[in-house]
Design an enzyme around this catalytic site. Structure first.
Site, PDB file in Angstrom:
ATOM      1  N   ILE A  87       0.842  -1.197   0.000  1.00 27.30           N
ATOM      2  CA  ILE A  87       0.000   0.000   0.000  1.00 27.30           C
ATOM      3  C   ILE A  87       0.878   1.248   0.000  1.00 27.30           C
ATOM      4  O   ILE A  87       1.788   1.365   0.825  1.00 27.30           O
ATOM      5  CB  ILE A  87      -0.913   0.024   1.250  1.00 27.30           C
ATOM      6  CG1 ILE A  87      -1.741  -1.253   1.346  1.00 27.30           C
ATOM      7  CG2 ILE A  87      -1.807   1.267   1.243  1.00 27.30           C
ATOM      8  CD1 ILE A  87      -2.417  -1.465   2.694  1.00 27.30           C
ATOM      9  N   CYS A  88       0.582   2.178  -0.908  1.00 24.41           N
ATOM     10  CA  CYS A  88       1.283   3.460  -0.940  1.00 24.41           C
ATOM     11  C   CYS A  88       0.392   4.486  -0.256  1.00 24.41           C
ATOM     12  O   CYS A  88      -0.570   4.979  -0.846  1.00 24.41           O
ATOM     13  CB  CYS A  88       1.569   3.858  -2.383  1.00 24.41           C
ATOM     14  SG  CYS A  88       2.468   5.414  -2.520  1.00 24.41           S
ATOM     15  N   LEU A  89       0.681   4.761   1.012  1.00 18.26           N
ATOM     16  CA  LEU A  89      -0.115   5.699   1.806  1.00 18.26           C
ATOM     17  C   LEU A  89       0.817   6.380   2.793  1.00 18.26           C
ATOM     18  O   LEU A  89       1.511   5.708   3.560  1.00 18.26           O
ATOM     19  CB  LEU A  89      -1.236   4.938   2.530  1.00 18.26           C
ATOM     20  CG  LEU A  89      -2.218   5.760   3.364  1.00 18.26           C
ATOM     21  CD1 LEU A  89      -3.005   6.727   2.484  1.00 18.26           C
ATOM     22  CD2 LEU A  89      -3.188   4.842   4.101  1.00 18.26           C
TER      23      LEU A  89
END
Length: 194
Positions: A87-89
């Site tokens: 996840i890119c967060l």
């Protein structure tokens, strides 16, 4: 050292309002460092109706370091790897704060499903599709949700029958379905991989 008293409190907080939020966190192991998060797909998105599993690992520095999260359920989204579930967060990286909790992190992941950030992608192929052909992106995301994030409404006997018709031995089908908690898609994956 992980603050397990805090983790315990966070788990209780999540279970208190599971009906309202739909967000659930359950331990995978006795020591609470490995957890499974569950979030419902946001209404009005291609993910609506799906239930998404997220693997959570707490680092030794938790809550001063962010939890490590990745999707266990396959999902088609610009900010989530279609291969690994990474996840890119920002709050799972450099914008984490000890004031945040597992629940707020999962709420942020759920919000990310509603509002993709294709300019900062985790999966460049999905981001390109999102930007250039939203209709195809939406159809693919909906298809992946149907395939991977929805539990079949078929009863056990119908699932067994369906898998036996595909050429698998009934006894093996039944034991595989038992091993994966009745999830027809996981059973099929396991049966196909030998």
């Amino acid at each position: 050292m992980i603050d397990f008293a805090r983790v315990q409190k966070e788990l209780q907080e999540c279970s208190r309002d599971i009906e309202a939020s739909g967000i659930k966190v359950t331990p995978k192991s006795e020591n609470l460092a490995r957890l499974t998060g569950t979030i419902p797909g946001p209404i009005g998105t291609p993910y609506e109706g799906g239930t998404f599993q997220i693997d959570i690992s707490l680092p030794d520095g938790y809550p001063f370091e962010p939890p490590k999260m990745q999707f266990a359920t396959k999902v088609w989204h610009p900010n989530i790897s279609s291969q690994s579930g990474a996840i890119c967060l920002d709050i799972l990286k450099d914008q984490w704060s000890p004031a945040l909790t597992l629940k707020t992190a999962l709420l942020s992941v759920q919000a990310l499903l509603s509002a993709p950030q294709p300019d900062d992608p985790q999966d460049a192929v999905v981001a390109q599709q999102y930007l250039k052909d939203y209709q195809t992106f939406s159809g693919t995301a909906r298809y992946w949700t149907e395939t991977f994030a929805k539990t079949s409404s078929l009863g056990v006997e119908e699932k067994v029958q369906k898998l036996v018709e595909m050429g698998f031995h009934e006894a093996i089908v039944r034991s595989t379905l038992d091993a994966v908690g009745g999830d027809e898609n996981l059973a099929l994956e396991k049966l196909c991989s030998g």
